[in-house]
Write a protein that holds these residues in place. Structure first.
Motif, PDB file in Angstrom:
ATOM      1  N   SER A  28       0.820  -1.105   0.195  1.00  0.00           N
ATOM      2  CA  SER A  28       0.029   0.128   0.017  1.00  0.00           C
ATOM      3  C   SER A  28       0.882   1.365  -0.009  1.00  0.00           C
ATOM      4  CB  SER A  28      -0.824   0.104   1.110  1.00  0.00           C
ATOM      5  OG  SER A  28      -0.112   0.025   2.448  1.00  0.00           O
ATOM      6  N   LEU A  29       1.958   1.294   0.621  1.00  0.00           N
ATOM      7  CA  LEU A  29       2.826   2.307   0.675  1.00  0.00           C
ATOM      8  C   LEU A  29       3.483   2.349  -0.669  1.00  0.00           C
ATOM      9  CD1 LEU A  29       4.651   2.050   4.389  1.00  0.00           C
ATOM     10  CD2 LEU A  29       2.776   3.710   3.344  1.00  0.00           C
ATOM     11  N   ARG A  32       1.144   4.021  -2.995  1.00  0.00           N
ATOM     12  CA  ARG A  32       0.961   5.584  -2.842  1.00  0.00           C
ATOM     13  C   ARG A  32       1.999   6.277  -3.793  1.00  0.00           C
ATOM     14  NH1 ARG A  32       3.833   8.173   0.177  1.00  0.00           N
ATOM     15  NH2 ARG A  32       3.419  10.294   0.839  1.00  0.00           N
ATOM     16  N   ASN A  33       3.153   5.832  -3.846  1.00  0.00           N
ATOM     17  CA  ASN A  33       4.045   6.561  -4.798  1.00  0.00           C
ATOM     18  C   ASN A  33       3.780   6.304  -6.060  1.00  0.00           C
ATOM     19  OD1 ASN A  33       5.598   7.106  -2.156  1.00  0.00           O
ATOM     20  ND2 ASN A  33       6.776   5.455  -2.296  1.00  0.00           N
ATOM     21  N   THR A  37      -0.184  12.959  -8.404  1.00  0.00           N
ATOM     22  CA  THR A  37      -1.062  13.647  -7.785  1.00  0.00           C
ATOM     23  C   THR A  37      -1.924  14.558  -8.720  1.00  0.00           C
ATOM     24  OG1 THR A  37       0.716  15.531  -7.793  1.00  0.00           O
ATOM     25  CG2 THR A  37       0.509  14.320  -5.952  1.00  0.00           C
ATOM     26  N   HIS A  51       5.136  12.942   4.829  1.00  0.00           N
ATOM     27  CA  HIS A  51       5.835  12.181   3.753  1.00  0.00           C
ATOM     28  C   HIS A  51       7.101  11.566   4.229  1.00  0.00           C
ATOM     29  CE1 HIS A  51       7.065  11.164  -0.374  1.00  0.00           C
ATOM     30  NE2 HIS A  51       8.145  11.908  -0.206  1.00  0.00           N
ATOM     31  N   GLN A  54       6.511   8.547   6.527  1.00  0.00           N
ATOM     32  CA  GLN A  54       5.980   7.521   5.804  1.00  0.00           C
ATOM     33  C   GLN A  54       6.997   6.616   5.102  1.00  0.00           C
ATOM     34  OE1 GLN A  54       2.817   9.451   3.808  1.00  0.00           O
ATOM     35  NE2 GLN A  54       1.304   8.522   5.265  1.00  0.00           N
ATOM     36  N   GLU A  58       8.128   2.861   5.874  1.00  0.00           N
ATOM     37  CA  GLU A  58       8.163   1.828   4.721  1.00  0.00           C
ATOM     38  C   GLU A  58       9.489   1.186   4.501  1.00  0.00           C
ATOM     39  OE1 GLU A  58       7.792   1.655  -0.240  1.00  0.00           O
ATOM     40  OE2 GLU A  58       7.420   3.415   0.716  1.00  0.00           O
TER      41      GLU A  58
END
Length: 66
Positions: A28-29, A32-33, A37, A51, A54, A58
């Motif tokens: 999931s991390l 996200r990357n 955006t 940020h 996180q 990770e």
């Protein structure tokens, strides 16, 4: 050879569950990357700290021995 006692089965199941939880967190991390955006906004210090935290978590989680 391991016996299939209820205790060993429960421990093995817990180990697998823990591994899957770590894998889901890592995936999931990573996902996200990969998501771009929708708009560029100027980040404030709280967003930057989030940020960085996180990213650090990770790295830490992915390097833990299982």
């Amino acid at each position: 050879m391991e016996s299939n006692t209820p205790t060993s089965i429960v421990e093995e199941t817990q180990d697998i569950s823990e591994y899957v939880a770590h894998l889901q967190l890592h995936m999931s991390l990573q996902a996200r990357n990969l998501v771009p955006t929708l708009k560029q906004t100027q980040q404030d210090s709280r967003q930057e700290l989030l940020h960085q935290t996180q990213a650090y978590f990770e790295k830490f989680a992915s390097r833990q021995g299982i």
